[in-house]
Design a protein around this motif. Sequence first.
Motif, short mmCIF file in Angstrom:
data_model
loop_
_atom_site.label_atom_id
_atom_site.label_comp_id
_atom_site.label_asym_id
_atom_site.label_seq_id
_atom_site.Cartn_x
_atom_site.Cartn_y
_atom_site.Cartn_z
N LYS B 382 0.80 -1.20 0.02
CA LYS B 382 0.23 0.11 -0.04
C LYS B 382 0.73 1.33 0.02
CE LYS B 382 -3.75 2.01 2.67
NZ LYS B 382 -3.63 3.49 2.54
N LYS B 383 0.52 2.15 -0.82
CA LYS B 383 1.28 3.57 -0.74
C LYS B 383 0.87 4.26 0.38
CE LYS B 383 2.23 7.12 -4.05
NZ LYS B 383 2.00 7.71 -5.46
N ILE B 384 1.92 4.74 1.23
CA ILE B 384 1.77 5.52 2.30
C ILE B 384 2.11 6.73 2.22
CG2 ILE B 384 2.33 5.67 5.00
CD1 ILE B 384 2.95 2.73 4.78
N ASN B 385 0.99 7.73 2.02
CA ASN B 385 1.38 9.13 1.86
C ASN B 385 1.62 9.76 3.08
OD1 ASN B 385 1.82 11.57 0.48
ND2 ASN B 385 -0.40 11.95 1.03
N ILE B 386 0.64 9.36 4.31
CA ILE B 386 0.82 10.04 5.60
C ILE B 386 0.83 9.04 6.67
CG2 ILE B 386 -0.52 11.63 7.39
CD1 ILE B 386 -1.34 13.26 5.25
N LEU B 387 1.66 8.75 7.70
CA LEU B 387 1.46 7.74 8.68
C LEU B 387 1.65 8.47 10.04
CD1 LEU B 387 4.51 7.26 10.32
CD2 LEU B 387 5.54 6.72 8.26
N PHE B 388 1.15 7.82 10.98
CA PHE B 388 0.73 8.49 12.14
C PHE B 388 1.29 7.27 13.24
CE2 PHE B 388 -2.13 9.31 15.80
CZ PHE B 388 -2.49 10.79 15.38
N LYS B 389 1.94 7.93 13.81
CA LYS B 389 2.96 7.04 15.00
C LYS B 389 2.48 7.37 16.41
CE LYS B 389 5.76 4.16 17.00
NZ LYS B 389 4.89 3.28 17.68
N ASN B 390 2.01 6.27 17.25
CA ASN B 390 1.68 6.57 18.60
C ASN B 390 2.73 6.06 19.73
OD1 ASN B 390 -0.64 7.44 17.75
ND2 ASN B 390 -1.61 5.53 17.84
N CYS B 391 2.75 6.63 20.67
CA CYS B 391 3.34 6.00 21.89
C CYS B 391 2.87 6.46 23.24
CB CYS B 391 4.85 6.58 22.11
SG CYS B 391 6.02 5.63 21.10
N PHE B 392 2.65 5.56 24.25
CA PHE B 392 2.01 6.13 25.42
C PHE B 392 2.93 5.36 26.59
CE2 PHE B 392 -1.36 4.56 22.43
CZ PHE B 392 -1.82 5.82 21.88
N ALA B 393 2.70 6.11 27.83
CA ALA B 393 3.65 5.83 28.85
C ALA B 393 3.24 5.62 30.13
CB ALA B 393 4.69 6.63 28.93
N PHE B 394 3.72 5.04 31.02
CA PHE B 394 3.53 5.08 32.46
C PHE B 394 3.45 6.73 32.65
CE2 PHE B 394 4.37 0.83 34.35
CZ PHE B 394 3.28 0.22 33.80
N GLY B 395 2.39 7.19 33.73
CA GLY B 395 2.61 8.39 34.08
C GLY B 395 1.44 9.00 33.15
N GLY B 396 0.59 8.23 32.26
CA GLY B 396 -0.46 8.71 31.83
C GLY B 396 -0.31 9.68 30.66
N ILE B 397 1.34 9.25 29.89
CA ILE B 397 1.55 10.24 28.97
C ILE B 397 1.22 9.62 27.52
CG2 ILE B 397 3.74 11.25 27.80
CD1 ILE B 397 4.76 11.24 31.07
N ASN B 398 0.72 10.41 26.65
CA ASN B 398 0.78 10.08 25.36
C ASN B 398 1.58 11.10 24.30
OD1 ASN B 398 -1.93 8.71 26.15
ND2 ASN B 398 -2.67 10.58 26.48
N ALA B 399 1.60 10.40 23.08
CA ALA B 399 2.46 11.22 22.08
C ALA B 399 2.15 10.51 20.90
CB ALA B 399 3.77 11.04 22.40
N SER B 400 1.95 11.27 19.67
CA SER B 400 1.70 10.90 18.45
C SER B 400 2.34 11.99 17.67
CB SER B 400 0.27 11.03 18.10
OG SER B 400 -0.42 10.13 19.08
N ILE B 401 2.82 11.34 16.41
CA ILE B 401 3.38 12.21 15.44
C ILE B 401 2.95 11.66 14.05
CG2 ILE B 401 5.37 10.94 14.98
CD1 ILE B 401 7.07 13.37 15.89
N VAL B 402 3.01 12.85 13.13
CA VAL B 402 2.40 12.78 11.70
C VAL B 402 3.39 13.04 11.07
CG1 VAL B 402 0.51 13.10 10.26
CG2 VAL B 402 0.18 13.51 12.60
N CYS B 403 3.65 12.12 10.02
CA CYS B 403 4.84 12.33 8.91
C CYS B 403 4.17 12.04 7.33
CB CYS B 403 5.97 11.43 9.06
SG CYS B 403 6.95 11.33 10.44
N LYS B 404 4.56 12.82 6.75
CA LYS B 404 4.05 13.00 5.09
C LYS B 404 5.21 12.68 4.19
CE LYS B 404 1.63 15.90 2.05
NZ LYS B 404 0.94 17.13 1.89
#
Lengths: 88, 407
Positions: B382-404
Motif C-alpha cells: 500500500k502506498k503510504i502518503n501519511i503515517l501516524f505513530k503513537n506512543c503511550f507511557a506510564f505516568g499517563g503520557i501520550n504522544a503522536s507524530i504525523v509524517c508525510k
Amino acid sequence: MTEQEIIKLTNQVFEESFEIEKEKLKPEMNIFQDLGLDSLDIVDLVVALQNKFGVKIRNDDRIKNIRTLGDIYKFVLSLKAEGASPSL
Amino acid sequence: MKRVVITGLGAVSPLGTDVPALMQGIEEGKSAVRYMDGWNQYTGLRSLVGAPAKVVNEKLIPRTIRRSMGRMSIFSVQAADQAFADSGINREMISSGRIGCIVGSTMGSSQSLNDAFELMLPEKDLTCLPAMKFFQCVSHTAAMNVAHYLGLTGYVMATSAACASGLQAVGAGYDLIRLGKQDAMLCGGAEELHPTVTGSFDILFATSANFNHEPEKTPRPFDANRDGLVCGEGSGILLLEEYEHAVERKARIYAEIIGYHTCGSGVHVSQSNKDSIIGCFRHALKDAGIGPEDVDYINAHATATIHGDKEEAEAIREVFGGFVPVSSLKGYIGHTLGASGSIELIASLIMMDKECIYPTRNLESVSHDCEGIYHVMNKLNKKINILFKNCFAFGGINASIVCKKLK
C-alpha cells in the motif's frame, strides 16, 4: 608480596581498566602525558588499586604527587612497608 | 514556522545492529524474543523473556569517550553515528552550534545503576564507586554521550517519559527546528534490557508470563491470547533537518514531519486512558492540518497489555474508524520502551519508502475488545502518503507524530 608482584598487578590495572598496551607500561611513563589518564581516570585508578591490593587509599594525600607509573609502584611498596593492609 | 524533514536514520535493535538488519528481520517475520538465561534466580519474576540487542564493535569508540557509557549509550552513539552518516551532512556543521541532539530514555543505564548500588550498599561505602558510574546512571546519559562522541555544540537535551521518551524526543526536535532554534537535530530514544526493568513491569502484572517456553509467541498485540509486554532494548535515532537546509544540500528526504502532540491523561499513573488518547490524536491531526481520513497507516503503540491495547484500539476506532491500516511491531522486537517510538518510527518510514505495511506479528485472533479497526495481519502492499505513530507511557503520557511523504 614482592616488588615484581606489585609491578605485575599494577600493570594489570592499567591494562584492564585503561586498555593500555603492555609494551607502554614502563616506570618512567607519565600517567597523564604518556598514558593518557585524566582526573576522572584517577578516581577509577584509586578504586582499581584498592580492589587489586586490598587497601584503602582514597583519602591518602600522597596520591596527589603521583606522576609516573614508577611513582605508583613506590607508593604501593610504601604501603606494604607500613603494613597498611593485611593482604600486602 | 519552518518546515522539518527527516534525512537520516540509525538503529541498533534486537533484530540487528543497523536499519537494514531491523527491516530484514521484520520482512522475514522474525522474532527477537528469547528466554533469558539466569533470570529465574529472581524470586517473584514471572516473565523470563526479553528481546536483547547485541553490543558489537564498541571498542571502535575511544576509551576516554566510551568510559561514560553503559549499554544504552553505546547503542545510541552507534545509532546516531549511522543517522549522521545516512544524512550526508557535512561534519563541519557539527561544531556550528546549529545541530544538537535529544535522546530520551526511561532512566540511565539499568545495569550501571544495579552495579552502583551493589558496590555501595552492602557496606554503605562510597569509596568503592568508580567515577564513571555517575555518568552511566544519569537520566541524560544517552544524550550526553551522543553529544560528546560527535562533538555536538547545539542543544543537548533528554526526554524522560518512559515508553514515550523516544517519540517525545523527535517531537521536541521538531519543535526546536520549526521555531528556528536549530537547523538539525539528532533525535530518538535508547533503552537497556535488565531483569530489574522487566521486574518493574512484572510486579504490576503488565508483562507476558505465559510464554516463557515459547518466547517467539509473545508479545501478542491486539490478540485474544495476549498476556502482557516483553521488554527489549536498543536505540533509534533520526536526523531531523530544516527543509530548506536539506533541499539546498540535495539531501535524501525520507518524510516531512507535519504534526505532533503530547499530553498527560490526568487520570491514572499506569493505565492508558482512551479519552486522553483521543485528545492526543485530534491535537496531532489538527497540528498537521489534516483529517483522520488523510492517514494511510497507523503504527500503534500496542504492547500487548490487556488494558493498553484495548484503550488504543477504542481510540483508533473512534477517531479513524475501521479503514486505516493499523499494525504494531512489538511482536518482532518486544517493547524497547524509551527507544520504541524512534525505532518503530524508523521502521514505519522504511515501510513508507517501500510502499508496504508489515503485519502485527503474533496477532492470530483479534481480541473482541480490539475489534473495529483495520488490523494488518498479512503483509500489505500500500502506498503510504501519511503515517501516524503513537506512543503511550506510564505516568499517563501520550504522544503522536504525523509524517508525510514528499512528492
